[in-house]
Design an enzyme around this catalytic site. Structure first.
Site, PDB file in Angstrom:
ATOM      1  N   GLU A   1     -53.893   6.063 -70.454  1.00 13.33           N
ATOM      2  CA  GLU A   1     -52.609   5.469 -70.841  1.00 13.33           C
ATOM      3  C   GLU A   1     -52.189   4.275 -69.977  1.00 13.33           C
ATOM      4  OE1 GLU A   1     -49.893   8.793 -71.105  1.00 13.33           O
ATOM      5  OE2 GLU A   1     -51.197   9.857 -72.483  1.00 13.33           O
TER       6      GLU A   1
ATOM      7  N   GLU B   1     -57.432  14.460 -78.005  1.00 16.31           N
ATOM      8  CA  GLU B   1     -56.222  15.296 -77.925  1.00 16.31           C
ATOM      9  C   GLU B   1     -55.674  15.568 -79.318  1.00 16.31           C
ATOM     10  OE1 GLU B   1     -53.390  13.761 -75.066  1.00 16.31           O
ATOM     11  OE2 GLU B   1     -54.987  13.204 -73.673  1.00 16.31           O
TER      12      GLU B   1
HETATM   13  O1  9MR Z   1     -49.669  18.787 -73.037  1.00 19.91           O
HETATM   14  C1  9MR Z   1     -49.235  18.304 -71.779  1.00 19.91           C
HETATM   15  C2  9MR Z   1     -47.905  18.934 -71.435  1.00 19.91           C
HETATM   16  O2  9MR Z   1     -48.070  20.325 -71.190  1.00 19.91           O
HETATM   17  C3  9MR Z   1     -47.332  18.281 -70.193  1.00 19.91           C
HETATM   18  O3  9MR Z   1     -46.026  18.764 -69.960  1.00 19.91           O
HETATM   19  C4  9MR Z   1     -47.301  16.756 -70.377  1.00 19.91           C
HETATM   20  C5  9MR Z   1     -46.846  16.058 -69.114  1.00 19.91           C
HETATM   21  O4  9MR Z   1     -47.794  16.158 -68.112  1.00 19.91           O
HETATM   22  O5  9MR Z   1     -48.590  16.263 -70.696  1.00 19.91           O
HETATM   23  C6  9MR Z   1     -49.101  16.789 -71.867  1.00 19.91           C
HETATM   24  O6  9MR Z   1     -50.382  16.241 -72.123  1.00 19.91           O
HETATM   25  C7  9MR Z   1     -50.453  14.848 -72.360  1.00 19.91           C
HETATM   26  C8  9MR Z   1     -51.805  14.374 -71.844  1.00 19.91           C
HETATM   27  O7  9MR Z   1     -51.950  14.690 -70.505  1.00 19.91           O
HETATM   28  C9  9MR Z   1     -51.982  12.884 -72.059  1.00 19.91           C
HETATM   29  N1  9MR Z   1     -51.737  12.497 -73.407  1.00 19.91           N
HETATM   30  C10 9MR Z   1     -50.494  12.978 -74.021  1.00 19.91           C
HETATM   31  C11 9MR Z   1     -50.401  14.491 -73.849  1.00 19.91           C
HETATM   32  C12 9MR Z   1     -49.160  15.023 -74.553  1.00 19.91           C
HETATM   33  O8  9MR Z   1     -48.018  14.516 -73.954  1.00 19.91           O
END
Ligand code: 9MR
Length: 385
Positions: A177, A290
């Protein structure tokens, strides 16, 4: 000699459902047409799921969570436990216990190897400053650091983490990102993040180089959201990938996140297909990293145990199945796809209801009771072809 029904089905010998009348003859998945994991193995396809280490470690839901993970997937990605704030407790100070449970301490096996699942590492550099991305101590101490100090710290971090799990992590998200959603003046529209401010775009080249030095056999990805189907951000990502290659960064491919909803249409020739073709032309692979397909939820008050779990229109689950199938179809149609990872094992623990305040949810392949949804069968059908 007695051969059990389970043995026959595991061996790929098909039986009609009528011949499977004995209720406890097999574990749950084997009573279905075909199991996702065994079919993926047969097709040499990688299909994974993102999970918290704690759900496996603590045997949540009477062990159903771990059993479902092991029965249906051949890849595991830790949803949050490998992010820098979870690991990087201070300069040269790391917390490895949770990841060790899954990946094993050096020289030992962890849960993943014991159950025959490959591991996907997420993420070495989460290239933004807000949320669960950059450790708090680095936010505080970082501004006063010199470029050399910052670069030294990042080098040691990548070496420590990717080095510790060397040979055990099949693929890493090296950077995640880094590209901004809104236009700015930075090269490739990179975000104004800590690493960008300290090192410029070069931080990405260095991160790939150091990850490769730490684990030469791991596949290395740049991972991004909001690029599915093409558009300006996708173009920035392609330009960035091209530049990384020109700089000699050892990049395997692009991670396309695919947080989508059940109304998303994906069909040959459209922006989704054009993007993967553009990636192929750069001589890069890609993974759907994802994948989740959200549906609209019945409105329920905060605190209701079913909030974010009951679809407003049950027919959306069939639409969701079609959308899941279309992503798998696209992946199967292209030679440069390295696999698909679903973001969450069951609707029960998916991030979507929390993020959307109960408006959207039910985005994974299994419902809150671990029952496979229509989407499960739909992707099995695609892999069967
Ligand atoms: O699914 C993840 C969630 O449990 C966390 O709270 C959040 C913040 O760290 O991140 C989510 O995963 C993200 C991933 O790391 C990167 N792409 C977007 C995902 C969804 O927000």
């Amino acid at each position: 000699m007695m051969i059990s029904l389970c043995t026959l089905i595991s061996a790929g010998i098909s039986l009609t459902s009528a011949s499977l009348s004995s209720p406890n003859a097999c574990p749950s998945w084997q009573s279905q047409d075909l199991n996702l994991r065994s079919l993926a193995q047969k097709r040499r396809f990688i299909v994974g799921s993102a999970m918290p280490a704690s759900n496996l470690k603590n045997d949540v839901d009477g062990g159903k969570y771990a059993a479902t993970a092991a029965e249906h997937f051949n890849l595991l990605e830790l949803e949050n436990d490998l992010k820098p704030p979870a690991i990087w407790t201070g300069p040269h100070d790391y917390h490895f216990a949770d990841v060790d449970y899954i990946a094993g301490e050096p020289g030992k096996k962890g849960w993943a190897q014991q159950h025959g699942l490959k591991l996907r590492g997420h993420v070495l550099v989460y290239a933004r400053d807000e949320g669960y991305t950059l450790p708090q101590w680095l936010r505080t101490k970082g501004p006063a650091m010199s470029k050399e100090e910052a670069s030294g710290l990042l080098h040691d971090y990548i070496k420590a983490v990717a080095g510790r799990y060397r040979g055990k992590v099949a693929m890493w998200d090296v950077a995640n990102e880094a590209i901004d959603d809104r236009p700015n003046k930075n090269p490739f529209n990179l975000r104004d993040s800590f690493w960008f401010r300290k090192l410029g775009p070069e931080f990405l080249v260095l991160a790939f180089r150091w990850a490769h030095e730490a684990d030469p056999r791991a596949e290395l990805y740049y991972n991004e959201y909001g690029i599915e189907g093409g558009g300006t951000k996708a173009q920035h990502m392609l330009d960035l990938a091209k530049w990384l290659k020109e700089q000699g960064a050892p990049i395997t491919g692009l991670g396309l996140q695919y947080h989508i909803d059940c109304k998303t249409s994906i069909a040959p020739g459209d922006g989704h297909y054009q993007l993967i073709d553009a990636i192929r032309k750069l001589r890069l692979g890609y993974m759907i990293t994802e994948l989740d397909v959200a549906v609209r939820m019945k409105r329920l008050p905060a605190g209701d145990p079913n909030r974010g779990l009951i679809p407003e229109d049950p027919a959306d689950l069939d639409l969701q199945a079609k959308t899941y199938a279309s992503v798998f179809q696209m992946a199967r149609s292209s030679r440069n796809c390295h696999g698909i990872n679903i973001w969450g094992l069951t609707d029960k623990y998916s991030w979507i209801p929390g993020f959307s305040r109960g408006r959207d949810g039910a985005a994974t392949l299994f419902d809150k009771d671990y029952k496979p949804k229509p989407a499960y069968q739909a992707i099995v059908d695609v892999l069967k072809r």
